[in-house]
Design a protein around this motif. Structure first.
Motif: not given
Length: 311
Positions: A58, A61, A63, A66, A69, A72-73, A77, A122
């Motif tokens: 992570f 990335t 990002d 939070e 993000e 989503r990961f 992902d 998302s």
């Protein structure tokens, strides 16, 4: 049974169990960060990444740490093995390789879970995230039910073996991260945030009611640790996962006519855990105990691969 078939069934069990765990982890972290009376913030999301060993991936990335993000990961992902969509994709690939060994009900639950992520870019908001992970949990429960209704032969045993090994690893990682990372700096052990977090851990493994049945002194971290390590009545405890591993390996040994390295390792681990007392574990170092358990679980996984000649 061909080695590659056994391997696909074993990994099907592991990946589907892992998808369920990550869904539960995302749900628990959302509740700690958004729905708690005192949100845990970045510490909660950092712990979610740590428990899945995806914190480094992570960070690469770039990002922000939070909710949007990290959710989503961990859900969408497909670029790393610690996301739900990647786990379901790998589970489905293994299921396709052994499609004729599965019932229609088992295949349907796998396919439905995989389709949950079709055309989804998302995680959207909190409500949509919780709905998504609840849908994943429903399908994984449906798959487990379908497996238990299948013919009790090597097909179901290798799936159950993968599930038991994965479940043991997940529970150990969950306990380890809670004990060392999740409580924010400056917060009192036994305080409001600590109690909220232990309650969320129980919710994550569907053990709130079980805890109330077995313990009468209110919420105590030592009792939660005892429940998740030593109480075989709880299906997601280390004790239950270890016992199931031994049981399934015994069934496979009876069918194949011989025992091997994995059988010996599993029995030795079960014998040690049966003598383990959670109070002694806490006194001597919970982190060290759990790290040793995770390492031993990895060695057992490797021994299973060698014993059954997984490719």
């Amino acid at each position: 049974m061909l080695s590659r078939t056994a391997s696909s069934l074993y990994w099907l069990g592991r990946y589907f169990e892992r998808a369920d765990f990550i869904a539960r982890l995302v749900e628990a972290t959302v509740r700690l960060d958004v729905l708690s009376s005192q949100p845990a913030g970045e510490a909660a999301w950092a712990s979610a990444l740590a428990v899945t060993e995806t914190d480094t991936a992570f960070a690469e990335t770039g990002d922000a740490l939070e909710q949007a993000e990290v959710v989503r990961f961990l859900t969408l992902d497909a670029g790393h093995p610690g996301s739900i969509v990647r786990c379901l994709d790998m589970a489905r690939n293994n299921a396709k390789a052994v499609r004729t060994a599965l019932t229609r009900e088992a295949w349907t639950t796998i396919n439905r879970a995989w389709l949950l992520f079709e055309n989804r870019a998302s995680p959207r908001g909190v409500t949509e995230t919780l709905n998504l992970v609840e849908a994943v949990k429903n399908e994984t429960r449906g798959f487990e039910g379908a497996v238990h209704r299948m013919l009790r032969n090597q097909t179901t045993w290798f799936i159950r073996l993968g599930q038991a090994v994965e479940r043991a690893d997940n529970t150990a990682r969950l306990l380890d991260v809670k004990y060392h990372i999740l409580l924010p700096e400056g917060q009192q052990v036994g305080g409001a945030i600590d109690r909220d977090q232990w309650t969320t851990i129980l919710q994550m493994v569907s053990a709130v009611t079980a805890y109330r049945w077995l313990y009468n002194d209110g919420l105590r971290p030592a009792d939660v640790i005892d429940l998740l390590i030593a109480r075989s009545e709880l299906p997601r405890s280390l004790a239950a996962s270890v016992e199931e591993t031994v049981d399934v390996l015994n069934l496979l040994a009876k069918r194949t006519g011989h025992h091997g390295e994995a059988d010996r390792m599993a029995r030795m681990r079960a014998a040690r855990l049966a003598k383990t007392r959670s109070g002694e574990v806490i006194a001597s170092g919970l982190h060290q105990y759990l790290q040793a358990f995770i390492q031993e679980n990895g060695l057992l996984h490797a021994a299973i691969g060698r014993q059954f000649k997984f490719l």
